[in-house]
Design an enzyme around this catalytic site. Structure first.
Site, short mmCIF file in Angstrom:
data_model
loop_
_atom_site.label_atom_id
_atom_site.label_comp_id
_atom_site.label_asym_id
_atom_site.label_seq_id
_atom_site.Cartn_x
_atom_site.Cartn_y
_atom_site.Cartn_z
N ALA A 26 29.91 81.42 82.92
CA ALA A 26 29.48 81.70 81.41
C ALA A 26 30.09 82.46 80.44
O ALA A 26 30.38 82.14 79.33
CB ALA A 26 27.91 81.80 81.43
N ASP A 53 25.47 70.92 90.30
CA ASP A 53 24.34 71.47 90.81
C ASP A 53 24.01 71.01 92.50
O ASP A 53 24.96 70.75 93.19
CB ASP A 53 23.11 71.00 90.08
CG ASP A 53 21.81 72.18 89.74
OD1 ASP A 53 21.16 72.26 90.69
OD2 ASP A 53 22.02 72.46 88.78
N SER A 65 18.62 78.34 83.93
CA SER A 65 18.91 77.00 84.52
C SER A 65 18.54 75.55 83.80
O SER A 65 19.14 74.71 83.89
CB SER A 65 18.51 76.87 85.98
OG SER A 65 19.40 77.35 86.92
N HIS A 69 16.30 71.95 92.66
CA HIS A 69 16.89 72.50 91.35
C HIS A 69 17.96 71.38 90.83
O HIS A 69 17.75 71.13 89.63
CB HIS A 69 17.90 73.50 91.91
CG HIS A 69 18.33 74.54 90.84
ND1 HIS A 69 19.47 74.20 90.06
CD2 HIS A 69 17.94 75.64 90.34
CE1 HIS A 69 19.87 75.18 89.18
NE2 HIS A 69 18.83 75.81 89.18
#
Length: 644
Positions: free
Chosen positions: A165, A25, A220, A60
């Site tokens: 994903a 991240d 997220s 984030h």
């Protein structure tokens, strides 16, 4: 938001330090009070690891990490606080995105550092769930090593896919509200129907850089919930004396998923394979049977639409907490080949798998054996102008010369030939398909010789393709230093250090064909040169283009060395070539036979007869030990026939 079943699971375990979760991240503020006592390690990457209080990606990354690792007595009790954490910064605050190449680097780095689970709260829109070779190889590595990659499904609010994903073996995560219904922004692409689950993604509490907390929306923040639950299930396996099995945990989470509310059929297609069912997963893990109300559901069969009709993923929290809509100005997701963390806008606040190394001074080093082409960079205008002023004028014809052009590789080769010490002032790069992937910086007592070798290789690259001295590819062995350099373009690349000239090879496919042809003739008596050219060319180009890699994992180093070892390759498939067969596939597997303190891999070449599909395929296997800087081959080549 209360997560059903989590309290029961956490009463049984809060995680095991034997289970490692990597968080890929933004930078993480590890000084936040919620992380006091957490077992966290930050890995060096191409992104500065220091978090900024005003950095969107720092916010984030800190938020996502706190959902997993927030300590029990803090304001943010994380899901798996006792597990070991690896912080792998991939999203810088100044760009808010990363390339697929950078993401592949991070995945490989986390895998080599012993991760059981990799959490990636980000992705890139993809038409059919396809990704670049870098990323596909990295995800395949996770599958081979039984590492669970958990990735966000995306926040585009459409029937569309994000990578990674949508790639096989990844567990995709969508977002649902407190009632268990899919949130409007959560994607529901076709592949997610079999490999995706919903988790809470609305007003999720997390840490802010510099202190404090906030609640944010998005896939997220649903993603680390799933990663944390998976880590607790793995921890239970450890505590039960079992070997942790991430692939089984992935299967259990999908199998136990519950359907969405049947009273809201409009949302059924957004439910993916179902809602996360912690109680059901726990029951399956411990050998029980789920009750009828917990029975696993079949994936919702939603036909993909012709296009998602939506923009890119939402990337960063806006400065205004009350705002609900994505901010296009700070969403670089329309940039080609970029990744963006997938989140919605904020709400109001309220056992390590590593290569075995021979005991030497290289034992703790990350070895690299990479293939590509050479390049050079100046890093800045000042350095470029220095070369322009020092290089002599270039004579284009007798008596006619022009000012030096440092970008002209021919002029640079001549200049370095007269003063090799100037080679140290360049940033030498290894490029794959015009993309710089490493900076090359020879060190040690043989640095001068290494720079001379680089100059000679560059001289070979600029020759005409028909020239005997023309060099098409190079191999660079070295040590990954952990340092980075910024190129003139602004791209940041890692630095590798060759230790000597050993392994610095340059070659041309035609030259190898000639050498291999002589080897085949010596072994078989006769051979078809055209067939030899097709087979060897296919072998070399398959590795370089289709199987291109960063040369950091044991498998990739074995594969890359098999390309440079032309005579070994030629003797390996000389019999197949003499019989008119062509290359079908290349695989690399851990060898069951190896020397003590070594790291051995079997490279298998499968050949087929293009004119007779019923003919048995021929398989050849040779073993490569990659425990040292320069790999070596072991034993005799093995071969056998197979109908498949």
């Amino acid at each position: 938001m209360e997560i059903l079943g989590l309290s029961e699971l956490r009463n049984r375990t809060q995680g095991s330090p034997e289970i490692t979760i990597a968080v890929m991240d933004g930078p993480v503020d590890r000084t936040h009070p919620c992380f006091q006592g957490a077992n966290l390690t930050t890995l060096p990457t191409l992104v500065p690891h220091a978090a900024r209080s005003d950095g969107s990606m720092s916010g984030h990354g800190t938020h996502v990490t706190s959902i997993i690792f927030g300590q029990p007595d803090s304001d943010i009790p994380g899901i798996a606080p006792q597990c070991r954490g690896l912080i792998v910064p991939v999203f810088p605050d100044d760009r808010c995105s990363a390339s697929q190449l950078d993401l592949a680097r991070g995945i490989e780095q986390a895998a080599n550092a012993g991760a059981h689970i990799i959490n990636l709260s980000g992705g890139q829109l993809s038409d059919f769930g396809e990704a670049e070779g870098w990323l596909e190889n990295a995800v395949r590595l996770c599958q081979e090593r039984n590492i669970l990659l958990v990735a966000a499904a995306g926040n585009d609010g459409c029937q569309c896919l994000h990578v990674p994903a949508a790639l096989p073996a990844v567990l995709a995560v969508g977002a649902m509200d407190a009632r268990g219904q899919p949130l409007d922004f959560s994607n529901w692409g076709s592949k997610y129907q079999t490999q995706g689950i919903l988790a809470p993604g609305e007003q999720i509490l997390g840490a802010k850089p510099g202190g404090g907390t906030e609640r944010l929306n998005g896939t997220s923040f649903a993603t680390p919930i799933v990663s944390g639950v998976a880590a607790l299930l793995l921890s239970l396996q450890v505590e039960r004396g079992e070997t942790p099995d991430p692939a089984r945990v992935r299967q259990i989470l999908l199998q136990s998923a519950l359907p969405c509310d049947a009273a809201l059929p409009a949302d059924a297609q957004r439910c993916l394979a179902g809602r996360i069912n912690i109680a059901g997963a726990l029951t399956l893990l411990t050998g029980g049977n789920m009750s009828e109300a917990q029975e696993a559901v079949t994936p919702a069969g939603v036909e993909p639409s012709s296009g998602c009709g939506c923009g890119g993923g939402l990337s960063v929290p806006d400065a205004t907490p009350a705002q609900e809509e994505p901010q296009a100005a700070v969403t670089p997701s329309n940039t080609v080949q970029s990744f963006t963390p997938t989140q919605s806008t904020p709400m109001t606040s309220s056992n390590a798998v590593t290569p075995s190394q021979a005991p030497s001074e290289l034992a703790s080093s990350q070895l690299v054996y990479a293939l590509g082409t050479l390049g050079y960079d100046f890093g800045s205008e000042a350095r470029r102008d220095t070369f322009k002023q020092l290089m002599p004028p270039f004579e284009i014809s007798e008596g006619v010369s022009v000012p030096a052009n440092p970008y002209d590789a021919r002029q640079m080769v001549d200049y370095l030939a007269s003063d090799i010490s100037e080679a140290r002032s360049l940033i030498w790069t290894l490029n794959i398909e015009l993309t710089p992937v490493y900076a090359i910086e020879p060190k040690g007592p043989f640095a001068r010789e290494a720079y001379l070798a680089l100059q000679e290789l560059l001289a070979g690259q600029i020759q005409p393709e028909h020239d005997d001295d023309y060099i098409e590819r190079v191999s660079i062995p070295g040590i990954l230093t952990g340092r980075t350099v910024k190129l003139f373009s602004g791209q940041v690349v890692p630095v590798i250090e060759p230790q000597s000239t050993r392994g610095l090879y340059g070659w041309k496919v035609n030259s190898l064909v000639n050498a291999a042809f002589e080897t085949v003739q010596a072994a078989e008596g006769e051979a078809d040169r055209d067939a030899m050219s097709r087979t060897l060319g296919s072998f070399l180009n398959r590795v370089y283009y289709d199987l291109r890699n960063l040369g950091t994992t044991s498998q990739d180093r074995a594969l890359n060395f098999s390309v440079t070892n032309a005579f070994q390759a030629a003797s390996t498939f000389s019999q197949a070539v003499a019989q008119g067969m062509e290359l079908d596939s290349i695989t690399v597997e851990k060898s069951p036979f190896c020397r003590m303190d070594s790291d051995c891999w079997d490279v298998k070449l499968k050949f087929f007869d293009p004119e007779n599909s019923r003919r048995a395929k021929k398989i050849f296997r040779f073993t490569i030990d990659v425990s040292d800087l320069i790999p070596v081959t072991l034993g005799e080549v093995k071969s056998w026939s197979s109908p498949y």
